[in-house]
Design a protein around this motif. Structure first.
Motif, PDB file in Angstrom:
ATOM      1  N   VAL A 302       0.860  -1.195   0.000  1.00  0.00           N
ATOM      2  CA  VAL A 302       0.000   0.000   0.000  1.00  0.00           C
ATOM      3  C   VAL A 302       0.888   1.234   0.000  1.00  0.00           C
ATOM      4  O   VAL A 302       2.049   1.185   0.402  1.00  0.00           O
ATOM      5  CB  VAL A 302      -0.933   0.033   1.235  1.00  0.00           C
ATOM      6  CG1 VAL A 302      -1.935  -1.083   1.184  1.00  0.00           C
ATOM      7  CG2 VAL A 302      -0.132  -0.018   2.520  1.00  0.00           C
ATOM      8  N   ARG A 303       0.325   2.343  -0.457  1.00  0.00           N
ATOM      9  CA  ARG A 303       1.091   3.579  -0.508  1.00  0.00           C
ATOM     10  C   ARG A 303       1.389   4.085   0.899  1.00  0.00           C
ATOM     11  O   ARG A 303       0.550   3.991   1.792  1.00  0.00           O
ATOM     12  CB  ARG A 303       0.325   4.642  -1.290  1.00  0.00           C
ATOM     13  CG  ARG A 303       0.290   4.371  -2.792  1.00  0.00           C
ATOM     14  CD  ARG A 303      -0.441   5.454  -3.530  1.00  0.00           C
ATOM     15  NE  ARG A 303      -1.855   5.468  -3.171  1.00  0.00           N
ATOM     16  CZ  ARG A 303      -2.747   6.290  -3.717  1.00  0.00           C
ATOM     17  NH1 ARG A 303      -2.362   7.182  -4.619  1.00  0.00           N
ATOM     18  NH2 ARG A 303      -4.005   6.243  -3.363  1.00  0.00           N
ATOM     19  N   LEU A 304       2.563   4.656   1.061  1.00  0.00           N
ATOM     20  CA  LEU A 304       2.971   5.181   2.360  1.00  0.00           C
ATOM     21  C   LEU A 304       1.997   6.246   2.855  1.00  0.00           C
ATOM     22  O   LEU A 304       1.689   6.321   4.052  1.00  0.00           O
ATOM     23  CB  LEU A 304       4.383   5.767   2.260  1.00  0.00           C
ATOM     24  CG  LEU A 304       4.977   6.335   3.552  1.00  0.00           C
ATOM     25  CD1 LEU A 304       5.074   5.258   4.613  1.00  0.00           C
ATOM     26  CD2 LEU A 304       6.340   6.958   3.278  1.00  0.00           C
ATOM     27  N   SER A 305       1.477   7.064   1.928  1.00  0.00           N
ATOM     28  CA  SER A 305       0.550   8.131   2.315  1.00  0.00           C
ATOM     29  C   SER A 305      -0.724   7.557   2.937  1.00  0.00           C
ATOM     30  O   SER A 305      -1.302   8.141   3.859  1.00  0.00           O
ATOM     31  CB  SER A 305       0.195   8.999   1.106  1.00  0.00           C
ATOM     32  OG  SER A 305      -0.425   8.213   0.095  1.00  0.00           O
ATOM     33  N   GLU A 306      -1.162   6.386   2.434  1.00  0.00           N
ATOM     34  CA  GLU A 306      -2.355   5.747   2.989  1.00  0.00           C
ATOM     35  C   GLU A 306      -2.083   5.230   4.399  1.00  0.00           C
ATOM     36  O   GLU A 306      -2.921   5.348   5.294  1.00  0.00           O
ATOM     37  CB  GLU A 306      -2.809   4.595   2.090  1.00  0.00           C
ATOM     38  CG  GLU A 306      -3.329   5.015   0.725  1.00  0.00           C
ATOM     39  CD  GLU A 306      -3.806   3.819  -0.089  1.00  0.00           C
ATOM     40  OE1 GLU A 306      -4.577   3.002   0.447  1.00  0.00           O
ATOM     41  OE2 GLU A 306      -3.387   3.681  -1.248  1.00  0.00           O
ATOM     42  N   VAL A 307      -0.903   4.638   4.584  1.00  0.00           N
ATOM     43  CA  VAL A 307      -0.521   4.132   5.908  1.00  0.00           C
ATOM     44  C   VAL A 307      -0.455   5.281   6.901  1.00  0.00           C
ATOM     45  O   VAL A 307      -0.997   5.209   8.007  1.00  0.00           O
ATOM     46  CB  VAL A 307       0.837   3.409   5.840  1.00  0.00           C
ATOM     47  CG1 VAL A 307       1.316   3.030   7.240  1.00  0.00           C
ATOM     48  CG2 VAL A 307       0.725   2.156   4.970  1.00  0.00           C
ATOM     49  N   GLU A 308       0.227   6.355   6.513  1.00  0.00           N
ATOM     50  CA  GLU A 308       0.373   7.506   7.403  1.00  0.00           C
ATOM     51  C   GLU A 308      -0.974   8.138   7.721  1.00  0.00           C
ATOM     52  O   GLU A 308      -1.224   8.576   8.849  1.00  0.00           O
ATOM     53  CB  GLU A 308       1.311   8.536   6.777  1.00  0.00           C
ATOM     54  CG  GLU A 308       2.755   8.060   6.691  1.00  0.00           C
ATOM     55  CD  GLU A 308       3.651   9.044   5.962  1.00  0.00           C
ATOM     56  OE1 GLU A 308       3.107   9.886   5.208  1.00  0.00           O
ATOM     57  OE2 GLU A 308       4.877   8.983   6.146  1.00  0.00           O
ATOM     58  N   GLY A 309      -1.870   8.182   6.715  1.00  0.00           N
ATOM     59  CA  GLY A 309      -3.201   8.745   6.934  1.00  0.00           C
ATOM     60  C   GLY A 309      -3.986   7.926   7.953  1.00  0.00           C
ATOM     61  O   GLY A 309      -4.661   8.487   8.835  1.00  0.00           O
ATOM     62  N   ALA A 310      -3.912   6.596   7.849  1.00  0.00           N
ATOM     63  CA  ALA A 310      -4.620   5.720   8.785  1.00  0.00           C
ATOM     64  C   ALA A 310      -4.031   5.841  10.192  1.00  0.00           C
ATOM     65  O   ALA A 310      -4.768   5.862  11.187  1.00  0.00           O
ATOM     66  CB  ALA A 310      -4.539   4.271   8.301  1.00  0.00           C
ATOM     67  N   GLN A 311      -2.700   5.915  10.275  1.00  0.00           N
ATOM     68  CA  GLN A 311      -2.068   6.066  11.582  1.00  0.00           C
ATOM     69  C   GLN A 311      -2.452   7.393  12.227  1.00  0.00           C
ATOM     70  O   GLN A 311      -2.716   7.454  13.433  1.00  0.00           O
ATOM     71  CB  GLN A 311      -0.546   5.961  11.439  1.00  0.00           C
ATOM     72  CG  GLN A 311      -0.068   4.564  11.064  1.00  0.00           C
ATOM     73  CD  GLN A 311       1.442   4.460  11.005  1.00  0.00           C
ATOM     74  OE1 GLN A 311       2.153   5.466  11.059  1.00  0.00           O
ATOM     75  NE2 GLN A 311       1.953   3.236  10.883  1.00  0.00           N
TER      76      GLN A 311
END
Length: 338
Positions: A302-311
């Motif tokens: 998954v894209r890093l931006s998606e991970v960071e957004g969820a976190q």
């Protein structure tokens, strides 16, 4: 309002919403005038989502309110000294200090308080031409998430300087704060009588950075480090990042898991340390943990931006729960990203 019985159908916010709706439009509006933007939004959401509230349930809420009022003394005159003593006794000097001053300042401030109700971009427009020291004082007064958004709309070259000034603030003279409040107030009308002035500090800077986009946060921290490595480290030591959730106790993790969606959790854990993943699995039922493991494996890259957004979404929930006393956050974070 006082907390109701444990088996009450409504949460505290929902009981407050039921109570306000029972007052009628005019009386409810008068009550809401004395609340901050976050409280108004929370109550408004609760009122909008309440449905099928029976007459019996309304009566129960009113009885709880009446009981709570009857238990209060009529002698609590609410002087500044009374407020300081009560909150210091309840929270201790360290925790109560900033809170007391924000309460007393907010009560009398008109110009600064008005900024809390404005969109971040609009606040940035109001203060962008001010001296960085003035901007740092204003951002220190706002809630951290609001301040972070305002900071993101200010020129990137000035952001590290502003954060350093926030971290270096050690209070401000009441006369100076009153003058600032009056300057802002002239743009919004009204008058003020500022009596207290505890704003800023390293913790305030760390709280604001916690709500910045990870890429911007890293850039600001790096630039502060170039100027003052010690200050940069102190700020980072007080920041709370996603992997710090491993230090939350099991009961807190279980409470947090009840408030977040599985989809957000799966995305967030894609970039988490193994220790945090195991902490999460341990606080779920065996079946739920197995399903979560399967979801993580099936998710793929998954894209890093998606991970960071969820976190960020989960951390926002965690901070809200910490503010309300439902969980306790601890530990310290750095500037590493996954």
């Amino acid at each position: 309002m006082a907390q109701g019985p444990e088996n009450s159908k409504f949460t505290g916010t929902e009981r407050a919403a039921v109570f306000l709706m029972s007052l009628g439009e005019d009386a409810a509006a008068e009550v809401l005038k004395h609340m901050g933007p976050k409280e108004v939004q929370r109550l408004g959401t609760a009122m909008a989502t309440l449905a099928n509230v029976s007459r019996t349930e309304v009566q129960k809420v009113l009885e709880e309110f009446t009981q709570a009022v009857e238990e209060q003394t009529a002698l609590g005159v609410g002087t500044d000294e009374y407020i300081r003593k009560v909150l210091t006794s309840a929270l201790g000097e360290d925790k109560a200090g900033g809170l007391i001053n924000r309460i007393l300042l907010g009560r009398n401030s008109k110009g600064l308080e008005a900024l809390k109700w404005m969109e971040p971009r609009a606040v940035a427009e109001v203060i962008r031409l001010e001296h960085p020291q003035i901007i740092s004082i204003v951002l220190s007064y706002l809630d951290p998430d609001h301040a972070a958004e305002v900071l993101s709309f200010l020129p990137e070259r000035t952001q590290p300087d502003i954060l350093m000034r926030i971290a270096s603030l050690d209070g401000i003279q009441p006369n100076a704060l009153q003058e600032l409040d009056e300057i802002l107030e002239r743009q919004f009308s009204g008058n003020s009588n500022v009596k207290s002035s505890a704003v800023g500090g390293i913790k305030s800077a760390a709280n604001i950075l916690n709500f910045m986009e990870p890429s911007k946060e890293a850039t600001i921290v790096d630039r502060i480090r170039e100027v003052d490595e010690d200050l940069s480290q102190q700020i980072q030591d007080l920041m709370f990042v996603f992997d710090n959730l491993v230090e939350v106790d099991d009961r807190g993790i279980q409470a947090l898991l009840r408030e977040i969606s599985t989809e957000s959790l799966v995305l967030a854990l894609k970039g988490a340390e193994d220790a945090l993943k195991e902490k999460i699995f341990k606080n779920m039922s065996k079946r739920a943990a197995e399903m979560l493991r399967d979801d993580l494996e099936a998710k793929g890259p998954v894209r890093l931006s998606e991970v960071e957004g969820a976190q960020k979404e989960i951390l926002t929930v965690a901070r809200r729960m910490a503010e309300s006393g439902e969980i306790v956050l601890g530990g310290k974070g750095g500037d590493e990203f996954v």
